[in-house]
Design a protein around this motif. Structure first.
Motif, short mmCIF file in Angstrom:
data_model
loop_
_atom_site.label_atom_id
_atom_site.label_comp_id
_atom_site.label_asym_id
_atom_site.label_seq_id
_atom_site.Cartn_x
_atom_site.Cartn_y
_atom_site.Cartn_z
N VAL A 18 -8.33 7.20 3.99
CA VAL A 18 -7.66 6.84 2.74
C VAL A 18 -6.51 7.80 2.45
N ARG A 23 -1.20 2.54 4.06
CA ARG A 23 -1.78 1.62 3.08
C ARG A 23 -1.03 0.29 3.09
N VAL A 30 -6.96 -3.64 -0.68
CA VAL A 30 -6.04 -2.62 -0.19
C VAL A 30 -6.63 -2.14 1.14
N TYR A 32 -6.44 0.40 4.39
CA TYR A 32 -5.93 1.67 4.90
C TYR A 32 -6.17 1.71 6.40
#
Length: 117
Positions: A18, A23, A30, A32
């Protein structure tokens, strides 16, 4: 279901992906991505992790979203570059979306990140 070798299991690994990963934002998640390390050893299998917060819904809804994301990642497992770490954070809108939409958003994020072979 994802094999143990294909899952991110430690908090440090989640945090690393993260914080240091790239991203990609979609309407319901979302994603990553952290590229594989350039080490001479044999590349490891791609790993996936999932974050589904309480803002998504009650426990039953969160678990349904997590299962759908796991199933979507399992279908793409053989196309993801070895050694890639992927963490998917579900957004509240994911609770009302069908499996196909979540699968397509995950695939689009992996394509944007050049994580697919």
């Amino acid at each position: 279901m994802l094999a143990h070798a294909n899952r991110i299991t430690t908090a440090d690994d989640y945090r690393g992906v993260v914080r240091r990963g790239t991203r990609f934002v979609s309407p319901n998640a979302v994603t990553y991505l952290r590229a594989p390390k350039n080490e001479p050893s044999a590349p490891s299998a791609p790993r996936f992790g999932f974050i589904v917060a309480k803002s998504v819904g009650v426990a039953v809804v969160r678990n349904r979203v997590r299962r759908r994301l796991k199933a979507a990642s399992y279908t793409m497992l053989d196309r993801v570059k070895p050694g890639t770490d992927v963490v998917v954070r579900a957004l509240p809108g994911a609770a009302s979306q069908p499996y196909g939409v979540l699968c397509e958003e995950l695939a689009a994020s992996l394509r944007k990140g050049s994580a697919l072979v």
